[in-house]
Write a protein that holds these residues in place. Structure first.
Motif, PDB file in Angstrom:
ATOM      1  N   LYS A   1       0.858  -1.187   0.000  1.00 39.77           N
ATOM      2  CA  LYS A   1       0.000   0.000   0.000  1.00 39.77           C
ATOM      3  C   LYS A   1       0.892   1.234   0.000  1.00 39.77           C
ATOM      4  O   LYS A   1       1.926   1.260   0.660  1.00 39.77           O
ATOM      5  CB  LYS A   1      -0.929   0.032   1.218  1.00 39.77           C
ATOM      6  CG  LYS A   1      -1.867  -1.156   1.301  1.00 39.77           C
ATOM      7  CD  LYS A   1      -2.831  -1.181   0.127  1.00 39.77           C
ATOM      8  CE  LYS A   1      -3.706  -2.426   0.171  1.00 39.77           C
ATOM      9  NZ  LYS A   1      -4.635  -2.476  -0.947  1.00 39.77           N
TER      10      LYS A   1
ATOM     11  N   LYS B   1      -0.915   6.998  -2.936  1.00 41.13           N
ATOM     12  CA  LYS B   1      -2.172   6.681  -3.622  1.00 41.13           C
ATOM     13  C   LYS B   1      -3.317   6.887  -2.634  1.00 41.13           C
ATOM     14  O   LYS B   1      -3.483   6.107  -1.694  1.00 41.13           O
ATOM     15  CB  LYS B   1      -2.178   5.227  -4.102  1.00 41.13           C
ATOM     16  CG  LYS B   1      -1.163   4.906  -5.159  1.00 41.13           C
ATOM     17  CD  LYS B   1      -1.279   3.437  -5.539  1.00 41.13           C
ATOM     18  CE  LYS B   1      -0.243   3.037  -6.549  1.00 41.13           C
ATOM     19  NZ  LYS B   1      -0.292   1.583  -6.795  1.00 41.13           N
ATOM     20  N   GLN B   2      -4.107   7.904  -2.858  1.00 39.30           N
ATOM     21  CA  GLN B   2      -5.190   8.190  -1.914  1.00 39.30           C
ATOM     22  C   GLN B   2      -6.170   7.028  -1.798  1.00 39.30           C
ATOM     23  O   GLN B   2      -6.783   6.850  -0.747  1.00 39.30           O
ATOM     24  CB  GLN B   2      -5.908   9.485  -2.302  1.00 39.30           C
ATOM     25  CG  GLN B   2      -5.058  10.700  -1.995  1.00 39.30           C
ATOM     26  CD  GLN B   2      -5.829  11.999  -2.106  1.00 39.30           C
ATOM     27  OE1 GLN B   2      -7.052  12.005  -2.281  1.00 39.30           O
ATOM     28  NE2 GLN B   2      -5.123  13.104  -1.991  1.00 39.30           N
ATOM     29  N   GLU B   3      -6.284   6.214  -2.823  1.00 40.76           N
ATOM     30  CA  GLU B   3      -7.177   5.055  -2.720  1.00 40.76           C
ATOM     31  C   GLU B   3      -6.644   4.015  -1.727  1.00 40.76           C
ATOM     32  O   GLU B   3      -7.405   3.162  -1.262  1.00 40.76           O
ATOM     33  CB  GLU B   3      -7.440   4.422  -4.094  1.00 40.76           C
ATOM     34  CG  GLU B   3      -6.226   3.853  -4.789  1.00 40.76           C
ATOM     35  CD  GLU B   3      -5.510   4.830  -5.727  1.00 40.76           C
ATOM     36  OE1 GLU B   3      -4.757   4.334  -6.587  1.00 40.76           O
ATOM     37  OE2 GLU B   3      -5.682   6.057  -5.604  1.00 40.76           O
ATOM     38  N   ASP B   4      -5.358   4.085  -1.378  1.00 37.93           N
ATOM     39  CA  ASP B   4      -4.779   3.184  -0.370  1.00 37.93           C
ATOM     40  C   ASP B   4      -4.910   3.730   1.054  1.00 37.93           C
ATOM     41  O   ASP B   4      -4.671   2.996   2.017  1.00 37.93           O
ATOM     42  CB  ASP B   4      -3.289   2.927  -0.655  1.00 37.93           C
ATOM     43  CG  ASP B   4      -3.060   1.992  -1.832  1.00 37.93           C
ATOM     44  OD1 ASP B   4      -4.031   1.352  -2.288  1.00 37.93           O
ATOM     45  OD2 ASP B   4      -1.897   1.905  -2.293  1.00 37.93           O
TER      46      ASP B   4
END
Length: 154
Positions: free
Chosen positions: A116, A120-123
């Protein structure tokens, strides 16, 4: 690739948001607490959280220059190992001698998560899910165990 300033900004944004999210939780003794900069009250002993593009880490780290003092503190933590493991609900890695990011000798009890990225904001939800319960567990442990470490205050 991110510039140095972008890297700094993304990390700052993540830790600020994590701190705001954690601010909703009081410590185990019911007090307001700065979760991101957790104070143990013992010099050279801290709860550490790091995240980069591949690896995240949460740790109890002690950084006394004298290896014999670090060994004494390790022995003290070993006295509390059963309690710590029970509160954490998992086995962590115990390492008496390792180097931190500045090349300084430290000792750590830690857990890592791979795959992660803080970039990466999705992480970020996964990172928060990694850090939050472990940090709360460390606080619960420390609320009881800190008195056994007062000999290291100074």
């Amino acid at each position: 690739m991110y510039s140095r300033e972008e890297v700094k900004q993304l990390k700052e944004t993540f830790w600020t948001r994590f701190g705001q999210y954690m601010a909703l939780n009081n410590s185990a003794d019911g007090e307001k607490i700065n979760w991101v900069n957790y104070r143990t009250g013992i010099k050279n002993l801290r709860f550490k959280m790091e995240a980069d593009k591949r690896l995240s880490l949460i740790a109890i780290e002690w950084s006394h220059r004298d290896l014999s003092m670090r060994k004494l503190m390790m022995e003290q933590f070993e006295e509390y190992k059963t309690i710590l493991t029970a509160i954490l609900g998992e086995e962590w890695i115990w390492d008496l001698e390792m180097e931190d990011e500045q090349g300084k000798s430290v000792s750590m009890i830690y857990m890592t998560m791979e795959g992660k990225s803080i970039f990466k904001q999705e992480d970020w939800p996964d990172l928060i899910s990694f850090f939050k319960p472990r940090l709360i567990a460390l606080d619960e442990f420390w609320c009881d165990a800190q008195y056994g470490f007062e000999i290291f205050k100074s």
